[in-house]
Every structure is written in structure tokens, then in C-alpha cells.
Design an enzyme around this catalytic site. Structure first.
Site, PDB file in Angstrom:
ATOM      1  N   ARG A 173       0.816  -1.212   0.000  1.00  0.00           N
ATOM      2  CA  ARG A 173       0.000   0.000   0.000  1.00  0.00           C
ATOM      3  C   ARG A 173       0.855   1.270   0.000  1.00  0.00           C
ATOM      4  NH1 ARG A 173      -2.826  -2.839   4.198  1.00  0.00           N
ATOM      5  NH2 ARG A 173      -1.887  -1.453   5.736  1.00  0.00           N
ATOM      6  N   ARG A 177       7.709   7.052  -5.417  1.00  0.00           N
ATOM      7  CA  ARG A 177       7.496   7.901  -6.588  1.00  0.00           C
ATOM      8  C   ARG A 177       8.820   8.456  -7.103  1.00  0.00           C
ATOM      9  NH1 ARG A 177       2.674  10.993  -3.624  1.00  0.00           N
ATOM     10  NH2 ARG A 177       1.110   9.345  -3.735  1.00  0.00           N
ATOM     11  N   ARG A 249      -4.001  -4.028  17.496  1.00  0.00           N
ATOM     12  CA  ARG A 249      -3.124  -3.013  18.049  1.00  0.00           C
ATOM     13  C   ARG A 249      -3.989  -1.832  18.473  1.00  0.00           C
ATOM     14  NH1 ARG A 249       1.764  -4.354  19.554  1.00  0.00           N
ATOM     15  NH2 ARG A 249       2.678  -2.341  18.969  1.00  0.00           N
ATOM     16  N   ARG A 279       4.674   8.796  15.731  1.00  0.00           N
ATOM     17  CA  ARG A 279       4.519  10.067  15.034  1.00  0.00           C
ATOM     18  C   ARG A 279       3.959  11.116  15.983  1.00  0.00           C
ATOM     19  NH1 ARG A 279      -0.655   9.050  10.913  1.00  0.00           N
ATOM     20  NH2 ARG A 279      -2.218   8.631  12.510  1.00  0.00           N
ATOM     21  N   TYR A 348      -9.119  -3.812   8.311  1.00  0.00           N
ATOM     22  CA  TYR A 348      -8.787  -2.388   8.314  1.00  0.00           C
ATOM     23  C   TYR A 348      -9.501  -1.736   7.132  1.00  0.00           C
ATOM     24  CZ  TYR A 348      -6.442   2.046   8.213  1.00  0.00           C
ATOM     25  OH  TYR A 348      -6.206   3.389   8.225  1.00  0.00           O
ATOM     26  N   ASP A 350     -10.584   2.048   5.259  1.00  0.00           N
ATOM     27  CA  ASP A 350     -10.616   3.497   5.170  1.00  0.00           C
ATOM     28  C   ASP A 350     -12.059   3.976   5.233  1.00  0.00           C
ATOM     29  OD1 ASP A 350      -7.873   3.995   5.013  1.00  0.00           O
ATOM     30  OD2 ASP A 350      -7.825   3.632   2.856  1.00  0.00           O
TER      31      ASP A 350
END
Length: 383
Positions: A173, A177, A249, A279, A348, A350
Site C-alpha cells: 500500500r 514515486r 493493536r 509520530r 482495516y 478506510d
């Protein structure tokens, strides 16, 4: 007119409930929390005025035009591009790995074709023909140096295991680039709701045939009062974890505030294992059309999910898939319930996929009602 129960006031319950209400049915939505919206709940911080993503950032992106039109019917979405930065080795880089990242990391000034040749011929481990693990996939894609700088440590912290224990599919995923495009997503439609996700979900649920009951814990013996239940809670929770618990998790958040601008971007990843958090998110940057003197930030820590924690990411490794198969068999024998959403199908998802599946589920369910046939336990197979 049917009488239907949605367990969970997140996107799945709200979208299915609204669709059934508009079709003339009576809908009850229950949620154990004090708010609607599930994990995409947003609220204004009273001190700074910043719109905070309480359970971590949610960025809307999709190629599904119907879903994009659907969310915009309930809340105006303003332009937002997710441009992630990463701190590693004492420097800040752009993610996903792109031409700027490659040139900065290796101290070069390569053109796109030169960078591709450099990565493919000098960095990537071409001896790996069929990558099976996350680590093999990364080594095959970008080589050891970029893997260790940007993927290895972050993945160990996020998943609590070595990347050699994770399937290659997780990394598929993540794009690489060979241009300077630092937009994290490829999708046609990308944005943020002007007044937050909770406002959007509240409007979806604002229908005279929908009764929303917050701070209400569902128990299975309540199901008999309804013609059908749509359950978006944990699949194993419906069965009181009788076969054991599916692995997840979870995230812990260390919230802090500051004056001014803390990090200059919405998301800063930390790839080194020595930094305990994965993060830092600075929430005012998720609404770039707003101006705030103060700032609200979250440090994110990932760990194994214990009973009572909020489950975020299904692990879906070998042991979990075997247990999931057993729960799916139990679910398919259950009467009067369909399992939906991220937790109900142990996948999972989106937000755009969640809404797409909810719309398809509602339409499919009404088809069964009209035909007088039994609705399935899963409109989308978990396995």
C-alpha cells in the site's frame, strides 16, 4: 415497516441507519460512548479553538464519486492534501518516498529516470523474486538503506514485531514515486470536513425515524426486540469472546499544547526505534483554512490491545486468521444479525470504503426484505 437496531454510531451504523430510515423503517442507534462518529470523532478544543481528531487523524480520500457526493451532502469538504514528513538520522524528509526523498537521502541530484535506475539497479535486492514478508518487500522495492531509515523502525513500533514477521501485503500500500509529488494519496477526491466528522455524522443521523441513544451499552439479549441488528462492534465481542480474543493493536495518545506552530506540518513520522512514539500529529494543520494562535498536538504510541482498550488495527496474522475463521462460522449460524464495519468484519477499512460497504449493505438488506429472504451475516466476507 421494520424495526432495526444499529449497534455503534460510527460511519457504518449511521449510513445504514439513514438509508433504512429513508426507506420508511424505524431505526434505533446505540453507542456506549457519549458521542457519535466512532473513532473519527472530532471536537473543538475549548482553549485553542483547534478542531481535534480525538482518536487520531482521519483524512478523507476516495475515487468513489458516489461516496464523495454522499459525504458532501452532509458536510462541506474543503481541500486538504496529506503531506507527511519523517524525522530520521537527524534530518527531516518527505514521505512517501519520492524523488526529493531519494536525492536528499543519498546526496544526489538525480532525474526521474536516473533515480529509478539507481533504486532498481543499485539499491533494490533483485535476488528476492517473490517477496513474502514486509521486510522482503521493502528490500525488493527500495533496498536496505531506505528500508532501515523509513520503514523498519516505524513498523516495529507500529506492529510490535519485526517486519520479517509481517506479510508483504502491508507494504504494497506504500508508494514510491520518481517525481516530486509528496501528496500521500493518489485519489481523485481528497478533503476535510469544514466543521469536523462528528458534525457530519450528526446530520446523517438527524432523521425523524432514527432514535439515537448514547452512553448505552448493548447486550445481546436486547436483539430480540428488533427485526434485525446491524452490529459494528468487535465480532468476537458479540459471542462474549467464547473462542478467545482476536488480536488488535491500539494507540495511546500523549496530548500537549503550545503557542504558535510546533512542527510546521500535520504529521511527522519518527522512524527510529529509539524514539518511542511513531509520530506526532499537529491538529490545526488538518484545517489549513483556519487560523489559531495556539496548537494541540498528539504523540502516538502503538501497543497490543488489552481488554477494555479501543481496538484500532486488526493484526490478521496466521493465528488471528484461524480464530477469525472460527468466529465467521459462528456468525453465519447466528439469526437476526449482520456484522458490519471495521470491527464487525475484522478488517482495516478506510472511511470511504466503510461508507461504500454501508451503502451496499443497506441496499442489499432492503432487497432481502422485499424478497422475504434471510439477510446474510456478512454482506462483505471477512476472509
Amino acid at each position: 415497516m421494520g424495526k432495526y437496531l444499529m449497534v455503534g454510531a460510527g460511519l457504518s451504523g449511521a449510513v445504514i441507519g439513514r438509508h433504512l430510515a429513508e426507506a420508511g423503517h424505524e431505526v434505533t442507534v446505540v453507542d456506549s460512548r457519549s458521542h457519535v462518529g466512532g473513532n473519527c470523532h472530532t471536537e473543538r478544543d475549548p482553549d485553542t479553538g483547534v478542531m481535534v481528531h480525538v482518536y487520531g487523524p482521519h483524512i478523507f480520500h476516495t475515487d468513489d464519486e458516489e461516496v464523495w457526493e454522499y459525504v458532501n451532502a452532509y458536510e462541506r469538504f474543503l481541500p486538504y492534501r496529506n503531506r507527511v514528513k519523517a524525522t530520521t538520522g537527524g534530518a527531516v524528509y518527505s514521505l512517501p518516498v519520492n524523488l526529493h526523498t531519494i536525492n536528499q537521502f543519498f546526496g544526489k541530484t538525480l532525474r526521474p529516470d536516473e533515480a529509478r535506475d539507481f533504486i532498481v539497479n543499485e539499491q533494490a535486492d533483485t535476488s528476492i523474486d517473490d517477496p513474502q514478508t514486509f521486510e522482503e518487500q521493502a528490500m525488493r522495492f527500495v533496498g536496505r538503506d531506505l528500508y532501515e531509515a523509513f520503514f523498519k523502525g516505524y513498523t516495529m513500533k507500529q506492529w510490535g514485531c519485526h517486519p520479517s514477521e509481517l506479510p508483504a501485503s502491508i507494504l504494497k500500500r506504500l508508494p514510491v514515486r520518481f517525481n516530486y509529488d509528496d501528496n500521500y494519496f493518489f485519489h481523485r477526491f481528497q478533503g476535510m470536513p469544514e466543521h469536523g466528522y462528528t458534525a457530519m455524522v450528526e446530520r446523517i443521523l438527524d432523521h425523524p425515524a432514527i432514535d439515537v441513544r448514547l452512553q448505552t451499552v448493548f447486550s445481546r439479549n436486547q436483539a430480540g426486540a428488533y427485526d434485525h441488528v446491524f452490529y459494528s462492534g468487535p465480532l468476537d465481542g458479540w459471542f462474549d469472546y467464547e473462542l478467545g480474543r482476536l488480536g488488535y493493536r491500539t494507540l495511546d495518545f500523549e496530548r500537549f499544547t503550545c503557542d504558535g506552530d510546533y512542527q510546521g506540518c500535520a504529521v511527522m513520522n519518527y522512524g527510529e526505534v529509539g524514539v518511542p512514539y511513531t509520530r506526532i500529529t499537529e491538529h490545526k494543520h488538518f484545517a489549513p483554512w483556519e487560523n489559531h494562535a495556539g496548537s494541540v498536538c498528539y504523540r502516538e504510541f502503538s501497543r497490543a490491545c488489552d481488554p477494555g482498550d479501543i481496538p484500532y488495527y486488526p493484526i490478521r496474522q496466521v493465528a488471528e486468521k484461524a480464530l477469525l475463521q472460527d468466529y465467521v462460522a459462528l456468525a453465519e449460524g447466528a439469526e437476526g444479525v449482520s456484522f458490519v464495519g471495521r470491527l464487525g468484519t475484522y478488517r482495516y477499512l478506510d472511511m470511504d470504503v466503510t461508507i461504500r460497504e454501508a451503502l451496499d449493505t443497506a441496499r442489499g438488506f432492503l432487497g432481502h426484505v422485499q424478497a422475504g429472504t434471510r439477510p446474510p451475516a456478512f454482506f462483505v466476507a471477512p476472509l
